[in-house]
Design an enzyme around this catalytic site. Structure first.
Site, PDB file in Angstrom:
ATOM      1  N   TYR A 139      -8.663  -3.662 -14.753  1.00  0.00           N
ATOM      2  CA  TYR A 139      -7.554  -4.071 -13.887  1.00  0.00           C
ATOM      3  C   TYR A 139      -7.301  -5.569 -14.001  1.00  0.00           C
ATOM      4  O   TYR A 139      -7.318  -6.289 -13.013  1.00  0.00           O
ATOM      5  CB  TYR A 139      -7.838  -3.699 -12.430  1.00  0.00           C
ATOM      6  CG  TYR A 139      -7.907  -2.223 -12.134  1.00  0.00           C
ATOM      7  CD1 TYR A 139      -7.402  -1.263 -12.999  1.00  0.00           C
ATOM      8  CD2 TYR A 139      -8.492  -1.780 -10.943  1.00  0.00           C
ATOM      9  CE1 TYR A 139      -7.479   0.087 -12.703  1.00  0.00           C
ATOM     10  CE2 TYR A 139      -8.560  -0.436 -10.644  1.00  0.00           C
ATOM     11  CZ  TYR A 139      -8.058   0.494 -11.528  1.00  0.00           C
ATOM     12  OH  TYR A 139      -8.140   1.832 -11.222  1.00  0.00           O
ATOM     13  N   ARG A 154       1.572   6.850  -5.923  1.00  0.00           N
ATOM     14  CA  ARG A 154       2.129   5.572  -6.395  1.00  0.00           C
ATOM     15  C   ARG A 154       3.352   5.142  -5.587  1.00  0.00           C
ATOM     16  O   ARG A 154       4.316   4.592  -6.126  1.00  0.00           O
ATOM     17  CB  ARG A 154       2.449   5.663  -7.893  1.00  0.00           C
ATOM     18  CG  ARG A 154       1.214   5.925  -8.728  1.00  0.00           C
ATOM     19  CD  ARG A 154       1.505   6.246 -10.178  1.00  0.00           C
ATOM     20  NE  ARG A 154       0.237   6.505 -10.879  1.00  0.00           N
ATOM     21  CZ  ARG A 154      -0.404   7.664 -10.876  1.00  0.00           C
ATOM     22  NH1 ARG A 154       0.130   8.703 -10.235  1.00  0.00           N
ATOM     23  NH2 ARG A 154      -1.548   7.817 -11.498  1.00  0.00           N
ATOM     24  N   THR A 191       5.559   7.360   0.455  1.00  0.00           N
ATOM     25  CA  THR A 191       5.877   6.460   1.569  1.00  0.00           C
ATOM     26  C   THR A 191       7.296   6.673   2.058  1.00  0.00           C
ATOM     27  O   THR A 191       7.638   6.305   3.189  1.00  0.00           O
ATOM     28  CB  THR A 191       5.724   4.991   1.156  1.00  0.00           C
ATOM     29  OG1 THR A 191       6.712   4.674   0.152  1.00  0.00           O
ATOM     30  CG2 THR A 191       4.320   4.706   0.628  1.00  0.00           C
ATOM     31  N   GLY A 192       8.143   7.247   1.206  1.00  0.00           N
ATOM     32  CA  GLY A 192       9.536   7.467   1.585  1.00  0.00           C
ATOM     33  C   GLY A 192      10.371   6.209   1.585  1.00  0.00           C
ATOM     34  O   GLY A 192      11.516   6.221   2.056  1.00  0.00           O
TER      35      GLY A 192
END
Length: 364
Positions: free
Chosen positions: A64, A218, A222-223
């Site tokens: 990462y 990802r 969450t909308g």
């Protein structure tokens, strides 16, 4: 801040008590959202805030970008707080100079990878260590045996696996108890539950926890996403099938249903998605990733969102009926999902009613 004991659960059999929701640090290195990571001061402040909230199960990886390094800087600035953090990292990720990446798990490389992560994290011991992916050439028994040596040296405390088959988990567990398996798990990715893979069932048989990465798919769950055209340059989701112009609108059907349930409860869609995962069992530990202060709190507060049995059942029905459009990874990123490894020399598969149950050496 110390999390309430009611929100703590053991990570596997006889494992440490951890908050049910952790902090995924992939974005901390700038790998998933933008081409350039945030300034160090902002990233250190994010870790300050996670600690303040009691979100103390941090998960990163040696691939990462500089995520391990920034966590190491935080430990250097807060040596008295090292004891509060359960730090998990993954190893084996290799970035090639010419582009692309792969994984290594050979006996020579495992201790080298550990020393590098210890140095970057600025710690004497890694609390939980995983092979990020299996390399496809090294028997898992050899990988785990090398990890056991490092545990005996005090360099790691607990051993995990990531993206493996049930058969591979059994093989690894026979060498040394595995504390957890990290798998993608969300309303959009329930393969871990599937009888085809038999992995969640096997984890529970062996008392192995499941660390759920991408529990919000990802950000899809969450909308709040406006579609693929809204992503910044460098956001990897631009290349992910579920976020394509064709698939994104179709996947909104499930998201909109979750938003409706969330609105009735007075919580967010993301919190509802995380609460649903938590309701699947005390052995599930979601690790949503974010680099936004408000979302860290929102995600962690999902520990306190209680679904009624009726709500959980309704969501399960929605999940089971939903059509998921697009694979979870593009082909170039789909390295070693549900991976197995070569058998030890002289061994063969032992078949059972639900597939491979183990491995035996033929009688001479």
């Amino acid at each position: 801040m110390t999390p309430s004991t009611s929100s703590l659960r053991p990570l596997g059999k006889a494992g440490p008590l951890l908050p049910r929701i952790g902090f995924g640090a992939m974005g901390l290195g700038g790998m998933s959202r933008t081409a350039v990571p945030l300034p160090d001061a902002q990233r250190l402040a994010i870790l300050d805030y996670a600690h303040e909230l009691g979100c103390t199960f941090w998960d990163t990886s040696d691939i990462y970008w500089d995520s391990e390094e920034i966590i190491g800087k935080w430990f250097a600035q807060n040596p008295d707080k090292r004891k509060d953090i359960f730090i998990a990292t993954k190893f084996g990720g290799i970035l090639y100079p010419e582009g692309g990446y792969g994984f290594r798990g050979d006996a020579e490389y495992v201790p080298i990878a550990c020393e590098k992560s210890l140095k970057r994290l600025n710690v004497e011991t890694i609390d939980l260590w995983y092979p990020h992916r299996l390399d496809g050439t090294t028997p898992v028994e050899h990988i785990v045996a090398e990890m056991v040596k490092l545990k005996e040296q005090g360099k790691i405390r607990y051993i995990g696996l990531s993206e493996v088959t049930a058969a591979t988990l059994r093989r690894a567990h026979a060498v040394h108890p595995i504390s957890c398996v990290q798998m993608e798990y969300s309303m959009f990715s329930t393969e871990v539950e599937s009888p085809e893979y038999d992995l969640l069932k096997t984890c529970r048989e062996l008392s192995v926890a499941v660390v759920a990465y991408s529990p919000l798919s990802r950000g899809l769950l969450t909308g709040t996403l406006q579609g693929p055209d809204s992503f910044e340059k460098g956001d990897v989701r631009q290349f992910y099938p579920r976020f394509s112009k064709e698939n994104f609108p179709k996947n909104m059907e499930l998201v909109d249903a979750v938003k409706t349930i969330a609105a009735k409860k007075g919580v967010t869609a993301g919190q509802t998605a995380l609460a649903w995962l938590l309701s699947q069992g005390d052995d599930i530990f979601p690790i949503p990733g974010t680099i936004t202060r408000d979302y860290i709190k929102e995600n962690f507060d999902a520990i306190n969102v209680q679904l009624t049995p009726e709500e959980a059942k309704h969501i399960r029905e929605l999940v089971d009926k939903a059509s998921v459009f697009g694979e979870r990874y593009p082909a170039e990123h789909a390295h070693a999902l549900f991976a197995d490894t070569p058998l030890l020399e002289g061994w063969k598969k032992e078949e059972g009613e639900t597939g491979i149950r183990g491995y035996i050496v033929p009688q001479e």
